[in-house]
Design a protein around this motif. Sequence first.
Motif, PDB file in Angstrom:
ATOM      1  N   ARG A 193      -3.283   4.719  -1.818  1.00 25.24           N
ATOM      2  CA  ARG A 193      -3.545   3.315  -2.156  1.00 25.24           C
ATOM      3  C   ARG A 193      -3.892   2.515  -0.899  1.00 25.24           C
ATOM      4  O   ARG A 193      -3.677   1.315  -0.831  1.00 25.24           O
ATOM      5  CB  ARG A 193      -2.337   2.684  -2.856  1.00 25.24           C
TER       6      ARG A 193
ATOM      7  N   ASP B  63      -0.984  -6.057  -3.734  1.00 27.45           N
ATOM      8  CA  ASP B  63       0.452  -5.963  -3.491  1.00 27.45           C
ATOM      9  C   ASP B  63       1.001  -7.273  -2.932  1.00 27.45           C
ATOM     10  O   ASP B  63       2.102  -7.707  -3.296  1.00 27.45           O
ATOM     11  CB  ASP B  63       0.760  -4.819  -2.521  1.00 27.45           C
TER      12      ASP B  63
ATOM     13  N   THR C  69      -6.206   0.836   0.547  1.00 29.54           N
ATOM     14  CA  THR C  69      -7.466   0.111   0.455  1.00 29.54           C
ATOM     15  C   THR C  69      -7.184  -1.381   0.630  1.00 29.54           C
ATOM     16  O   THR C  69      -6.057  -1.847   0.416  1.00 29.54           O
ATOM     17  CB  THR C  69      -8.148   0.311  -0.910  1.00 29.54           C
TER      18      THR C  69
ATOM     19  N   PRO D  60       1.953   4.618  -1.474  1.00 29.81           N
ATOM     20  CA  PRO D  60       1.067   5.458  -2.288  1.00 29.81           C
ATOM     21  C   PRO D  60       1.469   5.605  -3.745  1.00 29.81           C
ATOM     22  O   PRO D  60       0.617   5.898  -4.594  1.00 29.81           O
ATOM     23  CB  PRO D  60       1.124   6.818  -1.580  1.00 29.81           C
TER      24      PRO D  60
ATOM     25  N   SER E 166       0.810  -1.222   0.000  1.00 34.27           N
ATOM     26  CA  SER E 166       0.000   0.000   0.000  1.00 34.27           C
ATOM     27  C   SER E 166       0.842   1.269   0.000  1.00 34.27           C
ATOM     28  O   SER E 166       0.413   2.310   0.495  1.00 34.27           O
ATOM     29  CB  SER E 166      -0.984   0.018   1.168  1.00 34.27           C
TER      30      SER E 166
ATOM     31  N   PHE F   4      -5.857  -2.870  -2.627  1.00 34.18           N
ATOM     32  CA  PHE F   4      -4.443  -2.661  -2.929  1.00 34.18           C
ATOM     33  C   PHE F   4      -3.556  -3.484  -2.005  1.00 34.18           C
ATOM     34  O   PHE F   4      -2.501  -3.983  -2.421  1.00 34.18           O
ATOM     35  CB  PHE F   4      -4.082  -1.179  -2.839  1.00 34.18           C
TER      36      PHE F   4
END
Length: 313
Positions: free
Chosen positions: A92, A101, A94, A87, A85, A97
């Motif tokens: 990002r 990732d 959430t 940015p 996460s 995300f």
Amino acid sequence: MTAVIGMPKIRIDDSIACTKLILGSMMLKEEDMEHSAGLMDAYVAIGGNCIDTAHVYGESTARAVGLWMKERGNRGDIVIIGKGSHPYGSPRMTREFMEQDLLDTFERMQTDYVDIFMLHRDDPDKTVGYIMESMNAMLADGHCRALGVSNWTVARIEEANAYAAANGLTLLTCNSPNLSLAKPNEARWEGCVSVYADDLAWHERAQMPLLSWSSQAQGFFTGRYDRDNGDPEIRRVYYSEANWERYRKAEQLAREKGVSANDIALAYVLNQSFPVCALIGPNNVQELHSSAAALKVDLSAEEAAWLDRVDLV
């Protein structure tokens, strides 16, 4: 250097223990596996068991770690920190995300879990409730074994863990900010957090493990820089009269103990009054062994306070 089989460890939770030196992975590349594997082999040989990785470090780095673990058959012996996460220039934070990732990381590393999942940055626009619910979903899905954060303030950590405790969720178990003897003039990268006296006092009360990045202040105490020269980035972040005074004190204490100023600086991080690990980023085996020398340096609380205290006239 002979293997330091008994390299000290700190406990992250009941099932995870990390050695006091954690190997950073940004210098590892799939394109140079001979060098990358050699460095990881040397790290394990001195007793290390934990590698710090992050989605933002890129595919090549993650693939190098994954190839090495597959070839050595040692995935179960290595504690992998996976951070997500980040940015990337825009928010990002959430659940989607986080999961993406981690799934990217699994594909790159040829694994199906990380041991410690950390959020690489905070997003104050997201409530701790949403964040903790989302992180706990990663646990429930078997994507990780423990939760932590990087570059969060201790106030947000307290708030997040209070929410988790009140709602029957798993708490954050570790924090990864910057801690070093050289205090940064400003954040090296946007959104980064360094800890100071009040934060250290909180960690002492809470006894939450701290995993420090840039623990050696990018080589500030190695002698490679001087007041009139140096990398512009290092000058921006670390050049100050206070830090040069800390450098002078580190050299003085190093002479008394028969070690290097860089050993003293890393020992300052390792000898805190709460569980702490230092992330190191050696470019070669020689630098790795140099960092390992700090494990043998004992600093008293009085010596650490003296190193840190600067009274400029």
